[in-house]
Design a protein around this motif. Structure first.
Motif, mmCIF file in Angstrom:
data_model
loop_
_atom_site.group_PDB
_atom_site.id
_atom_site.type_symbol
_atom_site.label_atom_id
_atom_site.label_comp_id
_atom_site.label_asym_id
_atom_site.label_seq_id
_atom_site.Cartn_x
_atom_site.Cartn_y
_atom_site.Cartn_z
ATOM 1 N N ALA A 86 46.300 38.823 46.297
ATOM 2 C CA ALA A 86 45.380 38.248 44.910
ATOM 3 C C ALA A 86 45.304 36.817 45.053
ATOM 4 O O ALA A 86 46.241 36.260 46.050
ATOM 5 N N THR A 87 44.058 36.482 45.003
ATOM 6 C CA THR A 87 44.116 34.594 45.419
ATOM 7 C C THR A 87 44.372 33.282 44.834
ATOM 8 O O THR A 87 43.689 33.803 43.928
ATOM 9 N N ASP A 88 44.516 32.551 44.946
ATOM 10 C CA ASP A 88 44.594 31.276 44.185
ATOM 11 C C ASP A 88 44.437 31.810 42.407
ATOM 12 O O ASP A 88 44.353 32.115 41.381
ATOM 13 N N TYR A 89 45.986 32.718 43.230
ATOM 14 C CA TYR A 89 46.308 33.200 41.301
ATOM 15 C C TYR A 89 47.455 31.768 40.980
ATOM 16 O O TYR A 89 48.170 31.844 41.415
ATOM 17 N N SER A 90 46.539 32.208 39.809
ATOM 18 C CA SER A 90 47.946 31.778 38.413
ATOM 19 C C SER A 90 48.375 32.742 37.300
ATOM 20 O O SER A 90 49.010 32.250 36.461
ATOM 21 N N GLY A 91 48.217 33.806 37.368
ATOM 22 C CA GLY A 91 48.503 35.201 36.585
ATOM 23 C C GLY A 91 47.281 35.242 35.401
ATOM 24 O O GLY A 91 48.136 36.280 34.941
ATOM 25 N N ALA A 92 46.541 34.308 34.964
ATOM 26 C CA ALA A 92 45.519 34.968 34.201
ATOM 27 C C ALA A 92 44.577 35.868 34.924
ATOM 28 O O ALA A 92 43.879 36.487 34.273
ATOM 29 N N TYR A 93 44.355 35.994 36.443
ATOM 30 C CA TYR A 93 43.635 37.035 36.763
ATOM 31 C C TYR A 93 43.899 37.938 38.024
ATOM 32 O O TYR A 93 44.632 37.619 38.594
ATOM 33 N N GLY A 94 44.025 39.489 38.466
ATOM 34 C CA GLY A 94 44.058 39.746 38.937
ATOM 35 C C GLY A 94 45.330 40.958 38.736
ATOM 36 O O GLY A 94 46.265 40.739 40.271
ATOM 37 N N ASN A 95 45.586 40.758 37.908
ATOM 38 C CA ASN A 95 47.287 41.891 37.875
ATOM 39 C C ASN A 95 47.184 43.077 36.997
ATOM 40 O O ASN A 95 48.233 43.336 37.172
ATOM 41 N N ASP A 96 45.761 43.331 36.977
ATOM 42 C CA ASP A 96 46.159 45.298 36.966
ATOM 43 C C ASP A 96 45.562 45.933 37.945
ATOM 44 O O ASP A 96 44.016 46.023 38.528
#
Length: 276
Positions: A86-96
């Motif tokens: 997951a790129t530029d990962y903040s925790g809001a997206y790309g968790n599933d």
């Protein structure tokens, strides 16, 4: 003729070492020298350029890589071996599902997390510690991950080498994510980046680099597939019109695209995935 060709190649190698190696060596570890990038050109803008990927066997070359737009500047890359990034990962997206690798940039809090899930195996910051640039050279199963640092410029305050362009080399593909890029790139940056088949580019035109500057970079890299991101309210036409007639436009009704080295479009194409 062979002597002339060999002479040109030796000249290209010499110029590469003079121009690009100092920057690249500062950004990669001993591991990178042991496992050379398959996406770096021996030299650029010279006749008879030879790309390393043409001569280096690559595991899984030709297998499909899936790229899914998750939101903001987060794309999720899934490799043929099942590695998820997951790129530029903040925790809001790309968790599933939860990714095995995340990359981050700290220009804004929407591009990083200081408290990522501890189950994420590899957390790669685009910034270094104590003023030093980040230096990543990492093999995770079938993907090689490296970075090229850029500066942060927030309201006139410049922080050198505090952000990174992350590059993912997998299945013969060279995939680049420009991150939260704030400035035009110099020749040394382009040399350190090398060939990019897929380019993820922010097109907000404000918080990152201007649309004129970003389209200039995208045109020069001339990737087969360009994936816009970080759009906010910017009309897509504001970016695509600057790219010119050499780039096709492809709107998809899905958030994911499957790409292989053998299925890249013949003409450079801006692919707009659902949600962008």
């Amino acid at each position: 003729m062979n002597a002339r060709m060999n002479g040109l190649r030796m000249t290209a190698i010499l110029l590469w070492s003079i121009i690009a190696i100092p920057l690249a060596v500062a950004q990669v570890s001993d591991q990178a020298r042991q496992r050379p990038s398959t996406c770096l050109a021996v030299a650029q803008a010279l006749p008879h350029v030879i790309y390393a990927s043409f001569a280096t066997p690559v595991a899984g070359r030709g297998d499909p890589v899936t790229i899914t737009y998750a939101g903001h500047s987060t794309y999720v890359i899934r490799t043929p071996a099942g590695v998820t990034i997951a790129t530029d990962y903040s925790g809001a997206y790309g968790n599933d599902p939860l990714p095995g690798v995340v990359t981050m940039n700290k220009a804004h809090s929407t591009h990083y997390s200081m408290n990522p899930d501890p189950a994420i195996e590899h957390v790669l910051h685009g910034w270094g510690e104590n003023g030093e640039p980040a230096s990543h050279s990492l093999m995770v199963d079938d993907v090689y991950i490296r970075n090229v640092t850029t500066d942060i410029n927030r309201y006139g305050l410049v922080e050198p080498n505090a952000n990174s362009i992350f590059i993912f080399e997998v299945a013969g593909l060279c995939i680049g994510h420009l991150g939260h890029l704030h400035h035009r790139l110099e020749d040394a940056h382009y040399a350190a980046i090398g060939r990019l088949d897929v380019l993820m580019v922010p097109i907000d035109g404000g918080l990152t680099l201007s649309l004129d500057g970003m389209s200039e970079i995208a045109r020069r890299l001339s990737s087969s597939i360009i994936l816009p991101m970080h759009r906010h309210a910017t009309p897509l036409s504001e970016f695509t019109s600057r790219m010119g007639a050499a780039f096709d436009l492809d709107f998809r009704d899905t958030a994911a695209i499957s790409i292989s080295i053998d299925t890249l479009p013949r003409r450079p194409t801006i692919v707009v995935l659902r949600g962008v």
